[in-house]
Design a protein around this motif. Sequence first.
Motif, PDB file in Angstrom:
ATOM      1  N   ARG A 126       0.813  -1.225   0.000  1.00  0.00           N
ATOM      2  CA  ARG A 126       0.000   0.000   0.000  1.00  0.00           C
ATOM      3  C   ARG A 126       0.845   1.272   0.000  1.00  0.00           C
ATOM      4  NH1 ARG A 126      -4.275  -2.553  -1.859  1.00  0.00           N
ATOM      5  NH2 ARG A 126      -5.560  -3.602  -0.308  1.00  0.00           N
ATOM      6  N   ARG A 179      -7.186   6.710  -2.371  1.00  0.00           N
ATOM      7  CA  ARG A 179      -8.291   5.793  -2.101  1.00  0.00           C
ATOM      8  C   ARG A 179      -8.545   4.902  -3.297  1.00  0.00           C
ATOM      9  NH1 ARG A 179     -13.660   8.433   0.161  1.00  0.00           N
ATOM     10  NH2 ARG A 179     -12.122   8.989   1.757  1.00  0.00           N
ATOM     11  N   ARG A 180      -8.503   5.483  -4.495  1.00  0.00           N
ATOM     12  CA  ARG A 180      -8.709   4.691  -5.702  1.00  0.00           C
ATOM     13  C   ARG A 180      -7.552   3.713  -5.918  1.00  0.00           C
ATOM     14  NH1 ARG A 180     -11.412   1.358  -8.220  1.00  0.00           N
ATOM     15  NH2 ARG A 180     -10.558   0.894 -10.262  1.00  0.00           N
ATOM     16  N   ASP A 182      -5.829   2.135  -3.635  1.00  0.00           N
ATOM     17  CA  ASP A 182      -6.063   0.977  -2.762  1.00  0.00           C
ATOM     18  C   ASP A 182      -7.134   0.060  -3.347  1.00  0.00           C
ATOM     19  OD1 ASP A 182      -4.152   1.803  -0.997  1.00  0.00           O
ATOM     20  OD2 ASP A 182      -5.556   2.693   0.440  1.00  0.00           O
ATOM     21  N   LYS A 183      -8.210   0.660  -3.856  1.00  0.00           N
ATOM     22  CA  LYS A 183      -9.288  -0.139  -4.442  1.00  0.00           C
ATOM     23  C   LYS A 183      -8.802  -0.863  -5.700  1.00  0.00           C
ATOM     24  CE  LYS A 183     -13.203   2.571  -2.706  1.00  0.00           C
ATOM     25  NZ  LYS A 183     -14.366   3.428  -3.065  1.00  0.00           N
ATOM     26  N   THR A 184      -7.999  -0.167  -6.498  1.00  0.00           N
ATOM     27  CA  THR A 184      -7.445  -0.784  -7.706  1.00  0.00           C
ATOM     28  C   THR A 184      -6.571  -1.985  -7.342  1.00  0.00           C
ATOM     29  OG1 THR A 184      -7.486   1.290  -8.951  1.00  0.00           O
ATOM     30  CG2 THR A 184      -5.980  -0.404  -9.733  1.00  0.00           C
ATOM     31  N   ASP A 186      -6.861  -3.886  -4.731  1.00  0.00           N
ATOM     32  CA  ASP A 186      -7.760  -4.967  -4.317  1.00  0.00           C
ATOM     33  C   ASP A 186      -8.413  -5.634  -5.527  1.00  0.00           C
ATOM     34  OD1 ASP A 186      -7.200  -4.479  -1.662  1.00  0.00           O
ATOM     35  OD2 ASP A 186      -8.956  -3.198  -1.345  1.00  0.00           O
ATOM     36  N   GLU A 187      -8.795  -4.828  -6.515  1.00  0.00           N
ATOM     37  CA  GLU A 187      -9.413  -5.381  -7.725  1.00  0.00           C
ATOM     38  C   GLU A 187      -8.423  -6.249  -8.491  1.00  0.00           C
ATOM     39  OE1 GLU A 187     -10.721  -1.811  -9.628  1.00  0.00           O
ATOM     40  OE2 GLU A 187     -12.200  -1.387  -8.065  1.00  0.00           O
ATOM     41  N   ARG A 190      -8.039  -9.564  -6.762  1.00  0.00           N
ATOM     42  CA  ARG A 190      -9.204 -10.412  -7.021  1.00  0.00           C
ATOM     43  C   ARG A 190      -9.111 -11.053  -8.409  1.00  0.00           C
ATOM     44  NH1 ARG A 190     -15.551  -8.560  -6.876  1.00  0.00           N
ATOM     45  NH2 ARG A 190     -14.791  -7.076  -8.424  1.00  0.00           N
ATOM     46  N   HIS A 210     -13.573  -4.020 -12.861  1.00  0.00           N
ATOM     47  CA  HIS A 210     -12.387  -3.198 -12.589  1.00  0.00           C
ATOM     48  C   HIS A 210     -12.292  -2.028 -13.568  1.00  0.00           C
ATOM     49  CE1 HIS A 210      -8.283  -1.888 -12.150  1.00  0.00           C
ATOM     50  NE2 HIS A 210      -7.912  -2.434 -13.294  1.00  0.00           N
ATOM     51  N   ALA A 213     -15.024   0.566 -12.834  1.00  0.00           N
ATOM     52  CA  ALA A 213     -14.690   1.342 -11.640  1.00  0.00           C
ATOM     53  C   ALA A 213     -13.591   2.359 -11.939  1.00  0.00           C
ATOM     54  CB  ALA A 213     -14.257   0.408 -10.515  1.00  0.00           C
ATOM     55  N   SER A 214     -12.607   1.960 -12.732  1.00  0.00           N
ATOM     56  CA  SER A 214     -11.519   2.873 -13.106  1.00  0.00           C
ATOM     57  C   SER A 214     -12.054   4.025 -13.954  1.00  0.00           C
ATOM     58  CB  SER A 214     -10.438   2.118 -13.886  1.00  0.00           C
ATOM     59  OG  SER A 214      -9.845   1.123 -13.085  1.00  0.00           O
TER      60      SER A 214
END
Length: 224
Positions: A126, A179-180, A182-184, A186-187, A190, A210, A213-214
């Motif tokens: 991270r 924030r994006r 971190d989400k990226t 995680d995606e 997955r 993904h 969301a991007s």
Amino acid sequence: MIDTARHSGTADISKKAVLQDFIYSSIKERIINGDIPPGGIIIENNFAEEFGTSRTPIREALLRLQRDRLVVIYPRQGTFATQISIKDVYEIFDIRLLIEPAVARKICAAVDLEKIESFREPFMDRSLAQSSYKKWFYLDRSFHDFLIEASGNETLIRTYQDIMDQHLRVRILAGKSPRRADKTNDEHIRIIDAFIRRDEDAVEQFMREHIIASREAAVTLDRL
């Protein structure tokens, strides 16, 4: 007997080609990284002085960049880095949605799982996006590039590279969004997990989610 004149001529041509490629890559990288912003003027004399060459290889590099849609050349006015609009952003993501989920499904059964797994640890870090956002952007791109290259379709790979040059330019210009990031990450993890399971349906679905969301993150960033 060696034809020294012919050998010398071939060597000169080779040196010119290497120089032209270097100039092209250098200017291209500056445009993609935002060092030359959209609409920024490109002055041939400045680059000729920087690279210690005549204006000819600079012009040849700019013609290549114009074909890449990274610069626009106006006769008697100048050369400028191309602008980026919201319409451009949507078009980039539309193409990605057509290409990447389908490719992910196609390669799922045979993709190199060891290579896929090698991306896990960097995406779990991270701190990377915090310490160097550009390095994180290039990590993200290298993941997607690897998946497309695994298709073995050379025409598709070249087309995708052109699209992702524009995409990376958009992301760097849009600025930081921790924030994006971190989400990226995680995606991506997955998606990696779905590849490890050889789950074609999940790989395709997660890749599509993904990219969507991007896209939504890109078009809502204030600086864009």
